[in-house]
Design an enzyme around this catalytic site. Structure first.
Site, PDB file in Angstrom:
ATOM      1  N   CYS A  67       0.789  -1.221   0.000  1.00  0.00           N
ATOM      2  CA  CYS A  67       0.000   0.000   0.000  1.00  0.00           C
ATOM      3  C   CYS A  67       0.824   1.275   0.000  1.00  0.00           C
ATOM      4  CB  CYS A  67      -0.881   0.058   1.252  1.00  0.00           C
ATOM      5  SG  CYS A  67      -1.865  -1.401   1.498  1.00  0.00           S
TER       6      CYS A  67
ATOM      7  N   GLY B 145       1.321  -0.039  -5.035  1.00  0.00           N
ATOM      8  CA  GLY B 145       0.092  -0.817  -5.138  1.00  0.00           C
ATOM      9  C   GLY B 145      -0.629  -0.486  -6.423  1.00  0.00           C
TER      10      GLY B 145
ATOM     11  N   ASN C  82      -1.121   1.564   5.557  1.00  0.00           N
ATOM     12  CA  ASN C  82       0.003   0.846   4.940  1.00  0.00           C
ATOM     13  C   ASN C  82       0.646   0.004   6.042  1.00  0.00           C
ATOM     14  OD1 ASN C  82       3.307   1.863   3.728  1.00  0.00           O
ATOM     15  ND2 ASN C  82       2.211  -0.042   3.414  1.00  0.00           N
ATOM     16  N   GLY C  83       0.674  -1.299   5.844  1.00  0.00           N
ATOM     17  CA  GLY C  83       1.253  -2.187   6.847  1.00  0.00           C
ATOM     18  C   GLY C  83       0.396  -3.426   6.993  1.00  0.00           C
TER      19      GLY C  83
ATOM     20  N   TYR D 278      14.504  -1.937  -2.291  1.00  0.00           N
ATOM     21  CA  TYR D 278      13.627  -2.113  -3.453  1.00  0.00           C
ATOM     22  C   TYR D 278      12.326  -1.320  -3.428  1.00  0.00           C
ATOM     23  CZ  TYR D 278      10.318  -4.343  -6.616  1.00  0.00           C
ATOM     24  OH  TYR D 278       9.375  -4.551  -7.568  1.00  0.00           O
TER      25      TYR D 278
END
Ligand code: SF4
Length: 491
Positions: free
Chosen positions: A22, A48, A123-124, A263
């Site tokens: 996300c 995402g 996000n997570g 990355y």
């Protein structure tokens, strides 16, 4: 020790990478809040690609728009943005994990609670969401999604506290896991990072408006200035043009996800004050010092291997060339991956630059190896283009463990490094030599030391198995490790 790669049905469109699940964005105090949110989400598209959503508010009424697919597919039309009224908006990009994407899981989630409307983008991943979900359902909660994020909303609904921030703190004190959240009420925006600070979140400013988002590239695209990173365990309330900071959680050691540098994050982002691009070059240089190679040419596996390959080439005093070209226009929906075209494999995405590779000893630099499927095909391609030797250097340690903190990872059995040592992996991939950056080398490249407990430490669990946050669902007797994974798979 097995000598074979675990069989996996791979799509020629899929890359062999871990994927962030996300990206989040929020802005309060701007007349074009929804348009800026769409732009911010566009800059975060790499976090995402399977769905996107925006919720806005005028202070009296909430508006929302959700869609499967990319930001441009859903928010490219002026009439869609015009319907998202108000000076405040939050948005979310989602990479649904395994299984098909589900419309009901698209974020930001929205609920009407006792104090008014609330929307949340996350996000997570929460590592005790399944246990909490089970308990909440037993006590009468009715869930509309299969997302772990909804657990937070139900816990807030049950809180006896008066203010929205106190309710959110009450909820977050019960959850475990990684979260960078942006929440919106009628008149306020809230940002919060989990106490370990696993996922990023930054505060920015655009004229009189404040912005909360995953990465600084989302500030750049709208011309906003970076104010600062939200600190691990910090909650900020943005209201009436004022930012108020709270530290409501017990202090624990910081463990930012080191894979963001390797990355996930865009190379043009600043993360925790570091340039991601410079960090990747430093990682490549450290790799060249740790694992030199008697090659004539350094070739990156595009795009993510490029900065590390530049650093490797500079440190090794070897020429750097784009010996593999990536086609950026191949989407998952371009054509169905039937058996007939499956054998084309990676060539749909990558092609060898033959003239550069002919009769050369090549060192390929990539950021990571997950299953090994793409690496095998790229090595074959480079050999067919006439390379006399193909060596591979990986700008991270072997990925041996799954992530439970918001990254889509295959089961451990599917990770090439989980069952093979480096020599076996070299044989399976078909290279003349293979080397990975060591974990100590990774910390050295970041200017830190893993052996010094007083120095900043990262989450590096996918390399070391040292999980900084409890995995209560996974360890709790047969519960799935990630809520959405089970429900999506089983649907
Ligand atoms: Fe990042 Fe790996 Fe930790 Fe997941 S396990 S948060 S990918 S370092």
């Amino acid at each position: 020790m097995t000598q074979t790669i675990m069989p996996l049905a791979t799509s020629p469109f899929a890359d062999d990478k871990l994927h962030e699940e996300c990206g989040v964005f929020g802005i309060l105090g701007h007349p074009d809040a929804a348009a800026h949110t769409a732009l911010g989400l566009h800059a975060l598209q790499h976090r995402g690609q399977e769905s996107a959503g925006i919720v806005s508010t005028t202070g009296e009424q909430f508006y929302s728009h959700y869609g499967l697919g990319r930001v441009g597919d859903n928010f490219g039309k002026a009439e869609v943005i015009a319907e998202l009224k108000g000076p405040a908006a939050i948005g979310h990009n989602r990479y649904s994990t395994t299984g098909r994407p589900e419309f009901r899981n698209i974020q930001p989630l929205f609920a009407d609670l006792a104090f008014g409307g609330l929307s949340i983008a996350h996000n997570g991943n929460l590592t005790n969401a399944v246990a909490l979900h089970t308990e909440l359902v037993q006590h009468g909660s009715i869930f509309r999604s299969t997302s772990d994020t909804e657990v937070i909303i139900h816990l807030m609904a049950q809180s006896k506290s008066a203010s929205v921030t106190d309710r959110l703190v009450d909820a977050l004190r019960q959850v475990e896991g990684a979260y960078s959240l942006v929440a919106l009420t009628e008149h306020a925006m809230i940002g919060v990072r989990d106490p370990h600070g696993v996922r990023p979140l930054v505060l920015g400013r655009l004229e009189d408006a404040y912005v909360l988002t995953s990465e600084t590239v989302a500030l750049d695209i709208i011309g906003a200035d970076l104010v600062r990173d939200i600190q691990p365990g910090e909650m900020v309330l943005v209201q009436n043009g004022v930012v108020t900071s709270f530290k409501p959680f017990q202090s624990v050691p910081e463990r930012f996800c080191v894979f963001e540098y390797i990355y996930f994050a865009r190379p043009d982002s600043l993360v925790q004050g570091h340039s991601v691009y410079e960090a990747r070059k430093a990682i490549g240089a450290e790799l060249a010092r740790e694992a030199p190679c008697n090659a004539q040419l350094v070739v990156p596996v595009p795009d993510s291997g490029v900065p590390a390959a530049i650093g490797f080439a500079a440190e090794a005093s070897l020429p750097f060339e784009l010996g593999i070209i990536r086609n950026h226009y191949v989407g998952r929906t371009f054509i169905e991956p039937t058996d007939q075209i499956r054998h084309l494999g990676v060539k749909l995405k990558h092609n060898a630059n033959h003239r550069l590779l002919e009769n050369k000893r090549i060192v390929l630099v990539d950021d990571s190896i997950v299953r090994g499927t793409t690496s095998t095909k790229i090595v074959e391609m480079v050999r067919s283009a006439g390379a006399t030797e193909v060596h591979m250097r990986i700008a991270s340690p072997p990925t041996m463990h799954s992530c439970f903190y918001g990254v889509d990872t295959p089961e451990r059995d599917a990770l090439l490094a989980a069952h093979n040592d480096t020599a076996q992996m070299a044989k399976l991939i078909g290279v003349d030599s293979l080397a990975f950056l060591t974990i100590d080398g990774l910390y050295r490249a970041m200017g830190e030391s893993r052996r010094n407990p007083d120095a900043p430490q990262y989450c590096d669990a996918c390399f070391t198995g040292d999980y900084p946050i409890a995995l209560s669902d996974r360890d709790g007797g047969g519960l799935p490790a990630q809520l959405s994974l089970l429900t999506q798979n089983s649907s």
